[in-house]
Design a protein around this motif. Structure first.
Motif, PDB file in Angstrom:
ATOM      1  N   ARG A  67       0.806  -0.985  -0.309  1.00  0.00           N
ATOM      2  CA  ARG A  67       0.264  -0.435   0.346  1.00  0.00           C
ATOM      3  C   ARG A  67       0.854   1.116   0.538  1.00  0.00           C
ATOM      4  N   ASP A  68       1.758   1.117   0.149  1.00  0.00           N
ATOM      5  CA  ASP A  68       2.764   2.587   0.602  1.00  0.00           C
ATOM      6  C   ASP A  68       3.395   2.496  -1.439  1.00  0.00           C
ATOM      7  N   ARG A  69       2.985   1.505  -2.371  1.00  0.00           N
ATOM      8  CA  ARG A  69       3.172   1.967  -3.708  1.00  0.00           C
ATOM      9  C   ARG A  69       5.000   1.494  -3.979  1.00  0.00           C
ATOM     10  N   ARG A  70       5.158   0.732  -3.153  1.00  0.00           N
ATOM     11  CA  ARG A  70       7.131   0.236  -2.960  1.00  0.00           C
ATOM     12  C   ARG A  70       6.937  -1.350  -3.446  1.00  0.00           C
ATOM     13  N   ARG A  72       7.725  -5.346  -3.421  1.00  0.00           N
ATOM     14  CA  ARG A  72       8.282  -6.412  -2.535  1.00  0.00           C
ATOM     15  C   ARG A  72       8.139  -7.813  -4.027  1.00  0.00           C
ATOM     16  N   ASP A 137      13.419  -4.163  -8.834  1.00  0.00           N
ATOM     17  CA  ASP A 137      13.794  -2.799  -8.897  1.00  0.00           C
ATOM     18  C   ASP A 137      13.004  -2.464 -10.741  1.00  0.00           C
TER      19      ASP A 137
ATOM     20  N   ILE B 207       2.457   9.871  -1.524  1.00  0.00           N
ATOM     21  CA  ILE B 207       2.592   8.975  -1.869  1.00  0.00           C
ATOM     22  C   ILE B 207       1.757   8.284  -3.340  1.00  0.00           C
ATOM     23  N   PRO B 211       4.674   8.161  -6.481  1.00  0.00           N
ATOM     24  CA  PRO B 211       4.886   6.432  -6.212  1.00  0.00           C
ATOM     25  C   PRO B 211       6.405   6.488  -6.581  1.00  0.00           C
ATOM     26  N   PRO B 212       7.061   5.412  -5.588  1.00  0.00           N
ATOM     27  CA  PRO B 212       8.393   5.365  -5.283  1.00  0.00           C
ATOM     28  C   PRO B 212       8.442   4.776  -7.110  1.00  0.00           C
ATOM     29  N   GLN B 215      12.928   1.769  -6.676  1.00  0.00           N
ATOM     30  CA  GLN B 215      12.204   0.410  -5.241  1.00  0.00           C
ATOM     31  C   GLN B 215      13.468   0.713  -3.674  1.00  0.00           C
ATOM     32  N   ASP B 216      13.574   1.344  -3.698  1.00  0.00           N
ATOM     33  CA  ASP B 216      15.092   1.711  -2.512  1.00  0.00           C
ATOM     34  C   ASP B 216      14.294   3.071  -1.494  1.00  0.00           C
ATOM     35  N   TYR B 219      12.328   6.928   4.376  1.00  0.00           N
ATOM     36  CA  TYR B 219      11.230   7.881   4.520  1.00  0.00           C
ATOM     37  C   TYR B 219      12.197   8.461   5.371  1.00  0.00           C
ATOM     38  N   LEU B 238       0.060   2.386   6.488  1.00  0.00           N
ATOM     39  CA  LEU B 238       0.680   2.362   5.025  1.00  0.00           C
ATOM     40  C   LEU B 238       1.856   0.517   4.583  1.00  0.00           C
ATOM     41  N   ASP B 239       1.811   0.039   5.414  1.00  0.00           N
ATOM     42  CA  ASP B 239       2.684  -0.644   5.335  1.00  0.00           C
ATOM     43  C   ASP B 239       4.120  -0.720   5.259  1.00  0.00           C
ATOM     44  N   VAL B 240       4.940   0.699   5.108  1.00  0.00           N
ATOM     45  CA  VAL B 240       6.332   1.148   5.196  1.00  0.00           C
ATOM     46  C   VAL B 240       6.529   0.547   6.323  1.00  0.00           C
ATOM     47  N   PRO B 241       7.967  -0.339   6.406  1.00  0.00           N
ATOM     48  CA  PRO B 241       8.569  -1.365   6.634  1.00  0.00           C
ATOM     49  C   PRO B 241       9.314  -0.062   8.402  1.00  0.00           C
ATOM     50  N   ARG B 244      12.551   1.533   7.260  1.00  0.00           N
ATOM     51  CA  ARG B 244      12.921   2.716   5.804  1.00  0.00           C
ATOM     52  C   ARG B 244      12.467   4.155   6.687  1.00  0.00           C
TER      53      ARG B 244
END
Lengths: 389, 353
Positions: A67-70, A72, A137, B207, B211-212, B215-216, B219, B238-241, B244
């Motif tokens: 959901r952070d648009r990143r 995995r 990536d 975001i 969006p990124p 991908q690395d 924040y 938003l599930d950002v680990p 990060r």
């Protein structure tokens, strides 16, 4: 003179490299499992919760957007029985699950639930049963995965060619779905790559299909394991070129030409004044290779395309793309040499090349200047396999 | 001069946002240039004597070491603030100021080979460390992008507004900036992204809009009061680990526990091989009591951020008001910040390394 095929060489590699299962297996392990693999276009995973799987050498890799648009990436192997069934489910698509026994993971790959845990297992130490991560990536509008989560920056692999592939900005172009193709070539993947980077053949095999570019003025070189290539349009095509392009222009006029790099291993890009295409080569067997192509074009209205097509039709009907051989010389009605389609010409050449490698009488002749990239690619492959052993 | 402070000469100053803030540039002599190396995001502690009392404050360095500029801090006036107003009112070219070498765990070290998407969330003067960081990325991490969400009250209170506009133009494609204004003026023609605060909706929209690509994604959050906590919570939802997310508080501490009270106590302070007995009054911090007793443990920011006054609690108990400088591992190892520590037992022993 006769030769035993196991002793025969194809320039820098033994003929075995193109025919044996052993070479194929080593390449899968030491090249395709240890480099960045093309996984599609970035819009293939457009929203949170969307996912795709891709084969990277020996690894099935799962890409999912959070959901952070990143993105995995994980190895698509359930930590229970190892099944390649992982999918994202649920309204919020926050869970990754394996339908076999419903083991469920979160988007960081942590195992969060095991059905009937108490009854079936007593207790499961979930903390050491997370999905194994991989690297993912985006580069040049394409998705890339690497089986090793610590592969490091994708730019250590592509950085040196980043500005040598052409002025195209694939992110700004849109896919032209009708141009998508997928076909199998009955040849080793290296034969297909070597054909792609053989500069000598352009004026000959494609004498009537790619003659709008000036092959004598081609500039090309290897940069690390990657091949970069550019050639200008011939003067007839270059003059008033905007009236001759079949689609709206996508690059500045002063950088016109064909930009045709081949990234290692087997990721070709074919780009011109009005289009940008990928040409992805995937080995299926020692003598079987899949080629998948996708094309991006200007983000312009259908009317712009119609206008450009009408505008350019006069030039192309007189310039004349046609078969290498006239109908009277064709071997059959569907002779690729009479097709007027450069892809068919290439496939035919690759398959006929592969056939000859089986002959005990096979012996390779001298390589021309324009075939130096072929020899160099063989050395890149050799270095990878030697470096791994 | 005592521990760690050096006299630096002010090379020049510049008024920002119509005199509401001031940038102070320092001349770092050759002999000190190694000690004054910094990373974007770190800060400087300045020491002044105002009305006969020694005061120290930490301010973020507002430029990147990759810029051809002298070391500088940008100080925004705080209403009623003793030091910030002193700096804005009095510090000028040629003055000598006592400065401690750069420190701080909130920094961005650029890496030419990495390709990252750096998300910055700033409010008010919280922009200063991020302003330095974004220069480090633009100048020394060529593959990486920056996306900045920047909250202010109104257009005229935006620190570095013009500089950011120029940067956004010069680095189009690498730097994207979105302004959020809580109280935009009716008369200002300034174009901003949205009205309101940097809340969960603004963050999610930001975001989604940006969006990124690389991908690395990393924040960074810097703002006053509860902002860091709120942004961190929004990102987490938003599930950002967590690994990060990097944050630093400005002004009031992020998780400051102002309701924490301390009791009167006797502390044994072990410092430089000697043990001092110190009487601590109820409500006094270990640091305050130590300084009053004439012993000088290391300290700097006095707000729990820098970690200079870190010590180990050997016996007894203490609670801290704020502890941004300590990780959970540090806490588990009984580390405390003397400037924030309030005794919870009548006797305690604290050891400084």
């Amino acid at each position: 003179m006769t030769q035993n095929s196991s002793a025969a060489v194809f320039h820098n590699l033994p003929v075995d490299a193109y025919t044996s299962q052993d070479w194929f297996d080593r390449e899968q392990r030491d090249i395709f499992s240890k480099t960045w693999t093309y996984a599609g276009f970035m819009e293939d995973v457009p929203e949170s919760g969307h996912y795709i799987t891709v084969q990277a050498g020996l690894n099935s890799i799962f890409i999912v957007m959070g959901r952070d648009r990143r993105l995995r990436a994980f190895h698509n192997i359930c930590r229970h029985r190892g099944t390649q069934l992982i999918r994202a489910v649920g309204k919020t698509q926050k869970a990754l699950t394996c339908p076999y026994h419903d083991w469920t993971y979160d988007l960081e790959g942590n195992l969060v639930s095991v059905p009937e845990e108490d009854k079936e297992f007593g207790q499961v130490d979930k903390s050491c049963l997370g999905l194994k991560p991989a690297a993912v990536d985006i580069w040049k509008g394409m998705l890339w995965v690497h089986p090793d989560p610590d592969a490091g920056s994708i730019m250590t692999w592509f950085g040196d060619v980043d500005d040598k592939l052409g002025p195209h900005e694939p992110e700004r172009l849109i896919e032209y779905p009708e141009a998508r193709t997928s076909y199998e070539v009955k040849a080793n993947w290296k034969i297909v790559v070597e054909n792609y980077i053989d500069v000598y053949h352009l004026s000959h095999l494609h004498s009537n299909t790619l003659q709008m570019y000036d092959h004598a003025k081609a500039e090309y070189q290897f940069v690390g394991p990657h091949f970069v290539f550019w050639e200008p349009p011939v003067s007839e095509f270059a003059k008033d070129q905007d009236k001759k392009l079949t689609m709206p222009r996508v690059i500045p006029e002063d950088q016109s030409g064909a930009w045709v790099p081949m990234l290692f291993p087997g990721i070709g890009i074919g780009a011109s004044e009005d289009a940008w295409s990928t040409f992805v080569i995937t080995p299926l067997a020692p003598d079987l290779t899949r080629v998948e192509t996708r094309t991006r074009v200007a983000d312009a209205s259908p009317w712009e395309f119609t206008k450009q097509s009408m505008r350019s039709s006069g030039f192309w009907s007189s310039f004349g793309l046609r078969g290498k051989y006239e109908a009277h010389d064709a071997s059959a009605e569907d002779d690729p040499m009479a097709s007027g389609d450069f892809s068919k010409e290439d496939i035919y050449a690759c398959e006929q090349q592969q056939k000859s490698l089986q002959s005990p009488y096979f012996e390779v002749g001298p390589a021309s200047a324009g075939e130096r990239p072929v020899l160099e690619h063989q050395l890149v492959v050799k270095r990878f396999l030697e470096g791994a052993s | 001069m005592s521990e760690g402070f050096h006299e630096l000469t002010v090379l020049g100053t510049r008024e920002e946002i119509g005199g509401a803030a001031k940038t102070v540039m320092f001349d770092v002599p050759q002999a000190l240039s190694d000690r004054f190396q910094w990373q974007a995001g770190q800060h400087l502690s300045l020491r002044f004597t105002i009305d006969g009392k020694e005061v120290r404050r930490s301010y973020s360095i507002s430029n990147s070491p990759h810029m051809p500029q002298p070391l500088q801090v940008t100080v925004k006036r705080v209403s009623g603030g003793l030091v910030s107003n002193h700096i804005n009112d009095t510090v000028g070219t040629g003055d000598s100021v006592e400065v401690m070498p750069p420190f701080g765990q909130f920094y961005l070290k650029p890496n030419r080979n990495l390709r990252r998407t750096h998300y910055f969330f700033a409010a008010g003067s919280g922009i200063t460390p991020l302003f330095a960081m974004l220069h480090s990325v633009l100048l020394a991490e060529p593959w990486s992008d920056v996306r900045l969400l920047y909250g202010n009250q109104e257009a005229d209170s935006i620190l570095f507004r013009d500089k950011l506009a120029v940067l956004t133009k010069d680095h189009a494609g690498r730097l994207a900036l979105r302004h959020v204004l809580s109280r935009p003026s009716m008369w200002s023609g300034f174009e901003y992204w949205r009205r309101g605060r940097i809340d969960a909706d603004a963050i999610a929209d930001f975001i989604n809009e940006l969006p990124p690509y690389a991908q690395d994604a990393q924040y960074y959050i810097c703002g006053p009061g509860g902002m860091n906590k709120a942004v961190r919570e929004s990102l987490t939802s938003l599930d950002v680990p967590a690994e990060r997310i990097h944050a630093e508080s400005y002004g009031a501490a992020e998780d400051a526990l102002s309701e924490v009270t301390g009791m009167a106590a006797t502390a044994q302070i072990q410092l430089s091989g000697q043990t001092h007995s110190v009487q601590i009054d109820a409500g006094q911090t270990v640091l305050e009591a130590s300084l009053n007793s004439g012993i000088s443990p290391p300290y700097s920011c006095q707000s729990g951020v820098c970690g200079a006054c870190r010590g180990t609690l050997v016996s007894g108990e203490a609670k801290m008001r704020a502890r941004m400088a300590l990780s959970n591992e540090d806490m588990a190892a009984s580390q405390v910040l003397a400037c924030q520590a309030l005794p919870q037992t009548p006797e305690l022993t604290l050891k400084f390394e």
